[in-house]
Design an enzyme around this catalytic site. Structure first.
Site, PDB file in Angstrom:
ATOM      1  N   ASP A 141       1.079  -1.195  -0.295  1.00 48.21           N
ATOM      2  CA  ASP A 141      -0.363  -0.267   0.548  1.00 48.21           C
ATOM      3  C   ASP A 141       1.078   1.146  -0.465  1.00 48.21           C
ATOM      4  OD1 ASP A 141      -2.493   1.004  -0.578  1.00 48.21           O
ATOM      5  OD2 ASP A 141      -3.239   1.401   2.167  1.00 48.21           O
ATOM      6  N   LEU A 150      11.121 -20.889  -4.066  1.00 43.32           N
ATOM      7  CA  LEU A 150       9.717 -19.487  -3.768  1.00 43.32           C
ATOM      8  C   LEU A 150       8.645 -19.571  -4.470  1.00 43.32           C
ATOM      9  CD1 LEU A 150       9.537 -17.028  -1.917  1.00 43.32           C
ATOM     10  CD2 LEU A 150      10.492 -15.537  -4.131  1.00 43.32           C
ATOM     11  N   HIS A 210       3.273   4.023  -8.571  1.00 43.40           N
ATOM     12  CA  HIS A 210       3.457   2.544  -9.218  1.00 43.40           C
ATOM     13  C   HIS A 210       3.981   1.879 -10.163  1.00 43.40           C
ATOM     14  CE1 HIS A 210      -0.977   2.265  -8.087  1.00 43.40           C
ATOM     15  NE2 HIS A 210      -1.870   3.555  -9.514  1.00 43.40           N
TER      16      HIS A 210
HETATM   17  C1  IPE Z   1      -1.154   0.166  -3.873  1.00 37.38           C
HETATM   18  O1  IPE Z   1      -1.301   1.424  -3.804  1.00 37.38           O
HETATM   19  C2  IPE Z   1      -0.862  -0.560  -4.969  1.00 37.38           C
HETATM   20  C3  IPE Z   1      -2.101  -0.808  -6.213  1.00 37.38           C
HETATM   21  C4  IPE Z   1      -3.394  -1.193  -4.249  1.00 37.38           C
HETATM   22  C5  IPE Z   1      -2.425  -1.223  -6.484  1.00 37.38           C
HETATM   23  P1  IPE Z   1      -2.082   2.449  -3.533  1.00 37.38           P
HETATM   24  O2  IPE Z   1      -2.282   2.843  -5.168  1.00 37.38           O
HETATM   25  O3  IPE Z   1      -3.055   1.871  -2.625  1.00 37.38           O
HETATM   26  O4  IPE Z   1      -1.697   3.888  -2.831  1.00 37.38           O
HETATM   27  P2  IPE Z   1      -2.726   4.899  -2.205  1.00 37.38           P
HETATM   28  O5  IPE Z   1      -2.752   3.584  -0.998  1.00 37.38           O
HETATM   29  O6  IPE Z   1      -3.567   5.730  -2.593  1.00 37.38           O
HETATM   30  O7  IPE Z   1      -1.431   5.757  -1.816  1.00 37.38           O
HETATM   31 MG    MG Z   2      -4.329   2.318  -1.052  1.00 32.95          MG
END
Ligand code: IPE
Ligand code: MG
Length: 223
Positions: free
Chosen positions: A2, A113, A19
């Site tokens: 997250d 793994l 991402h």
């Molecule tokens: C995690 O980061 C990636 C996915 C859920 C695909 P987020 O996209 O949830 O990032 P925040 O929570 O908005 O910071």
């Molecule tokens: Mg998130």
């Protein structure tokens, strides 16, 4: 995994960049897990609820996933990693599903793994699906209702054959489970990190495992 979005926002960058950096962190998490002797690493990549995000972001994430599946599989394979995906594949594009199936087949015999990516995954949906499959087995006369116990029920989950997680790590300061492996995490130890996923490194994996080793696991029993 997250915090990709918040990591990007803190830098004045678009979420896509967050991402992309998150995908780099996946590489470090896998290396960290291997160097700690972890045999099963399961990453929550995309939840059933993430389908509610804007189409452009979903496209970005799926694009990144396809890139990862095309570019990294050979290296994962060379390193003895078995890759598999859990989740509702019916919502994924046919191109994504084809890449997943190719990766799973190629790496099926690897032993070092097991890297499981949860995609379009929701734990409640998984449990409901397992109940439906158990009911179907009963209807076919393969099972009687009184034979359904925890061990038999688990065989209908996506994670059949995998051990339950010992340790669950969540990044980015959120302290909740968000529909991830609800059944399987019954006795997991939880480690919550303030840092965002793109900043996750091998040393964070090592530190979380060290913290895990300091915990006293009693599984409901006394000392
Ligand atoms: C995690 O980061 C990636 C996915 C859920 C695909 P987020 O996209 O949830 O990032 P925040 O929570 O908005 O910071
Ligand atoms: Mg998130």
């Amino acid at each position: 995994m997250d915090g990709n979005g918040r990591w990007a926002r803190a830098r004045g960058l678009p979420r896509t960049v967050g991402h992309n950096s998150g995908a780099e962190a996946v590489r470090r998490a896998v290396k960290g897990a291997i160097s700690c002797g972890v045999e099963y690493l399961t990453l929550f990549g995309f939840s059933s609820e993430n389908w509610k995000r804007p189409l452009a972001e979903i496209d970005d994430l799926m694009g990144l996933l396809k890139l990862y599946l095309r570019r990294e599989i050979e290296e994962l394979h060379q390193n003895g990693i078995r890759m598999q995906v859990i989740g509702d594949r019916s919502r994924l594009g046919p191109d994504v599903v084809a890449l997943i199936e190719a990766a799973e087949t190629k790496t099926a015999a690897n032993k070092k793994l097991t890297l499981t990516i949860a995609l379009s995954y929701g734990s409640r949906a998984e449990i409901v699906e397992a109940a439906r499959r158990a009911a179907e087995a009963v209807a076919r006369g393969e099972l009687t209702p009184d034979q359904i116990d925890e061990t038999r029920f688990e065989r209908f989950l996506f994670t059949a054959g995998m051990p339950d997680p010992d340790l669950l790590i969540r990044t980015s300061g959120e302290k909740r489970i968000s529909n991830f492996l609800l059944w399987q995490c019954a006795y997991a130890e939880f480690v919550f990190l303030e840092k965002h996923w793109p900043d996750f490194g091998q040393e964070d994996m090592k530190a979380a495992i060290a913290e895990f080793h300091g915990r006293n696991r009693r599984y409901g029993a006394t000392e």
